[in-house]
Design a protein around this motif. Structure first.
Motif, mmCIF file in Angstrom:
data_model
loop_
_atom_site.group_PDB
_atom_site.id
_atom_site.type_symbol
_atom_site.label_atom_id
_atom_site.label_comp_id
_atom_site.label_asym_id
_atom_site.label_seq_id
_atom_site.Cartn_x
_atom_site.Cartn_y
_atom_site.Cartn_z
ATOM 1 N N VAL A 45 3.326 12.337 3.606
ATOM 2 C CA VAL A 45 3.298 11.857 2.217
ATOM 3 C C VAL A 45 2.211 10.819 2.000
ATOM 4 N N LYS A 46 1.778 10.734 0.765
ATOM 5 C CA LYS A 46 0.981 9.608 0.277
ATOM 6 C C LYS A 46 1.938 8.784 -0.558
ATOM 7 N N VAL A 47 1.710 7.483 -0.598
ATOM 8 C CA VAL A 47 2.621 6.605 -1.321
ATOM 9 C C VAL A 47 1.834 5.761 -2.321
ATOM 10 N N ALA A 48 2.337 5.728 -3.549
ATOM 11 C CA ALA A 48 1.759 4.868 -4.579
ATOM 12 C C ALA A 48 2.787 3.806 -4.954
ATOM 13 N N VAL A 49 2.346 2.564 -4.975
ATOM 14 C CA VAL A 49 3.200 1.451 -5.393
ATOM 15 C C VAL A 49 2.634 0.917 -6.699
ATOM 16 N N ASN A 50 3.466 0.960 -7.724
ATOM 17 C CA ASN A 50 3.055 0.524 -9.066
ATOM 18 C C ASN A 50 1.746 1.189 -9.489
ATOM 19 N N GLY A 51 1.622 2.508 -9.172
ATOM 20 C CA GLY A 51 0.486 3.292 -9.629
ATOM 21 C C GLY A 51 -0.739 3.275 -8.740
ATOM 22 N N GLU A 52 -0.683 2.596 -7.600
ATOM 23 C CA GLU A 52 -1.845 2.490 -6.721
ATOM 24 C C GLU A 52 -1.506 3.017 -5.328
ATOM 25 N N ILE A 53 -2.319 3.962 -4.807
ATOM 26 C CA ILE A 53 -2.107 4.486 -3.459
ATOM 27 C C ILE A 53 -2.323 3.350 -2.468
ATOM 28 N N VAL A 54 -1.358 3.189 -1.551
ATOM 29 C CA VAL A 54 -1.412 2.092 -0.579
ATOM 30 C C VAL A 54 -1.070 2.623 0.812
ATOM 31 N N PRO A 55 -1.432 1.873 1.877
ATOM 32 C CA PRO A 55 -1.056 2.261 3.238
ATOM 33 C C PRO A 55 0.459 2.155 3.425
ATOM 34 N N ILE A 56 1.021 2.952 4.330
ATOM 35 C CA ILE A 56 2.472 2.933 4.516
ATOM 36 C C ILE A 56 2.961 1.664 5.214
ATOM 37 N N ALA A 57 2.060 0.869 5.759
ATOM 38 C CA ALA A 57 2.467 -0.403 6.370
ATOM 39 C C ALA A 57 2.601 -1.521 5.334
ATOM 40 N N THR A 58 2.376 -1.211 4.056
ATOM 41 C CA THR A 58 2.434 -2.201 2.980
ATOM 42 C C THR A 58 3.827 -2.823 2.891
ATOM 43 N N LYS A 59 3.854 -4.175 2.795
ATOM 44 C CA LYS A 59 5.117 -4.894 2.601
ATOM 45 C C LYS A 59 5.491 -4.875 1.128
ATOM 46 N N LEU A 60 6.786 -4.806 0.882
ATOM 47 C CA LEU A 60 7.314 -4.769 -0.481
ATOM 48 C C LEU A 60 8.021 -6.090 -0.761
ATOM 49 N N ASP A 61 7.275 -7.050 -1.316
ATOM 50 C CA ASP A 61 7.790 -8.402 -1.537
ATOM 51 C C ASP A 61 8.578 -8.560 -2.830
ATOM 52 N N VAL A 62 8.325 -7.695 -3.805
ATOM 53 C CA VAL A 62 9.000 -7.770 -5.101
ATOM 54 C C VAL A 62 9.453 -6.369 -5.495
ATOM 55 N N GLU A 63 10.293 -6.270 -6.528
ATOM 56 C CA GLU A 63 10.733 -4.960 -6.999
ATOM 57 C C GLU A 63 9.522 -4.133 -7.400
ATOM 58 N N CYS A 64 9.497 -2.866 -6.976
ATOM 59 C CA CYS A 64 8.356 -1.988 -7.226
ATOM 60 C C CYS A 64 8.823 -0.615 -7.673
ATOM 61 N N GLU A 65 7.902 0.112 -8.305
ATOM 62 C CA GLU A 65 8.096 1.533 -8.544
ATOM 63 C C GLU A 65 7.242 2.250 -7.502
#
Length: 75
Positions: A45-65
Motif C-alpha cells: 500500500v501507499k499511505v496518504a495522511v491528510n491528503g499527502e503521501i508519506v512514508p510508512i514510518a511516519t508518526k501520528l501525533d494528532v488526529e489524522c485522516e
C-alpha cells in the motif's frame, strides 16, 4: 490514545469490509503500527495522511485522516 479516520480504497475495501473506519492508536504511533493493527501488508500500500503521501514510518501525533491506497494495475 488518538483516534484516526482511515479510508480504504479498491481491494482493501473488500478486505476490511468498510469504506471508512475510526482506529485508536497510542500517542506517537506510526503508520506501521496502524497497518499491523489492521492486518494489512505494508509493502502492498501507499499511505496518504491528510491528503499527502508519506512514508510508512511516519508518526501520528494528532488526529489524522489516513487513506490506504492499494497498488494500481491495468492495461
Amino acid at each position: 490514545m488518538i483516534h484516526h479516520t482511515v479510508l480504504f480504497f479498491g481491494p482493501l475495501q473488500d478486505q476490511i469490509g468498510v469504506k471508512r473506519k475510526v482506529v485508536e492508536l497510542p500517542e506517537n504511533g506510526t503508520l506501521i503500527t496502524l497497518l499491523d493493527k489492521l492486518g494489512i501488508d505494508s509493502s502492498n500500500v501507499k499511505v496518504a495522511v491528510n491528503g499527502e503521501i508519506v512514508p510508512i514510518a511516519t508518526k501520528l501525533d494528532v488526529e489524522c485522516e489516513i487513506a490506504l491506497l492499494p497498488p494500481v494495475s491495468g492495461g
